[in-house]
Write an enzyme that holds these catalytic residues in place. Sequence first.
Site, PDB file in Angstrom:
ATOM      1  N   SER A 112     -24.989 -32.128 -30.393  1.00  0.00           N
ATOM      2  CA  SER A 112     -25.571 -31.700 -29.116  1.00  0.00           C
ATOM      3  C   SER A 112     -26.030 -30.259 -29.256  1.00  0.00           C
ATOM      4  O   SER A 112     -25.419 -29.472 -30.010  1.00  0.00           O
ATOM      5  CB  SER A 112     -24.532 -31.797 -27.991  1.00  0.00           C
ATOM      6  OG  SER A 112     -25.021 -31.208 -26.798  1.00  0.00           O
ATOM      7  N   TYR A 138     -16.451 -29.703 -24.631  1.00  0.00           N
ATOM      8  CA  TYR A 138     -17.408 -30.647 -25.223  1.00  0.00           C
ATOM      9  C   TYR A 138     -18.262 -29.938 -26.270  1.00  0.00           C
ATOM     10  O   TYR A 138     -18.475 -30.459 -27.378  1.00  0.00           O
ATOM     11  CB  TYR A 138     -18.287 -31.222 -24.120  1.00  0.00           C
ATOM     12  CG  TYR A 138     -19.405 -32.122 -24.592  1.00  0.00           C
ATOM     13  CD1 TYR A 138     -19.168 -33.455 -24.911  1.00  0.00           C
ATOM     14  CD2 TYR A 138     -20.707 -31.637 -24.719  1.00  0.00           C
ATOM     15  CE1 TYR A 138     -20.191 -34.282 -25.336  1.00  0.00           C
ATOM     16  CE2 TYR A 138     -21.735 -32.456 -25.140  1.00  0.00           C
ATOM     17  CZ  TYR A 138     -21.476 -33.780 -25.454  1.00  0.00           C
ATOM     18  OH  TYR A 138     -22.499 -34.589 -25.888  1.00  0.00           O
TER      19      TYR A 138
END
Length: 249
Positions: free
Chosen positions: A144, A158
């Site tokens: 990501s 995250y």
Amino acid sequence: MTGKLILITGGGRGIGAACALLAGERGYTVCVNFRSDEGAAQAVVAAIEAAGGAALAIQADVANEAEVTRMFAHIDARLGRLEALVNNAGILAPQMRVEQMDAARLNRIFATNVTGSFLCAREAVRRMSTRHGGAGGAIVNISSRAAVLGSPGEYVDYAASKAALDALTTGLSKEVAQEGIRVNGVRPGLIYTDMHASGGEPDRVSRLQASVPLGRGGEASEVAQAVLWLLSPQASYSTGGFIDVAGGR
């Protein structure tokens, strides 16, 4: 089933489903892993089969080592030699600052996003590596842009888990480069998927898209194109690299 065999973790929704559908179009036999939503995974399988491809849904929580081992043993027995792995399974928790996070939340995030990817990569290498009698293969880890940007005030945990996945990509690529295995990563940016709802803000992409140089959120299918390129012979000299699919953000 015929065709090159690919396993896509978390393949029942979002980016994983888009990768599964495109892999089916490209002639892969697709193993669609899911943790709990069998209906979504079976819908992806049905779509692949309706288009003339071959696919199978298989349940396993990648955070559970015994279930990962069972999944790969099932693939061995049912489908044959694995040639590609997409480590896509990942989870979010509701948005909060680091000062609010507890260990239980952190352990859940890292168990799926990091440990699960390590376990699946381990099993894939044991099957693909020429060191173990395999014929080579390719792994793509779905990271990501959060790994670089940090996601302050929202998902620092995250982001940290995806940074760990980037380190796995870099390190593993060097370990197995001479064993017929290429390992690369794709870093999606703001992509329209239902994952944002699990973080408590279904419309997050729309809120932030003005910060994207291209002026819009991305589609899961656009991420899938990058993933399938990295798995393909066209990327034969690419390993240990990353493609950002983030609109310039």
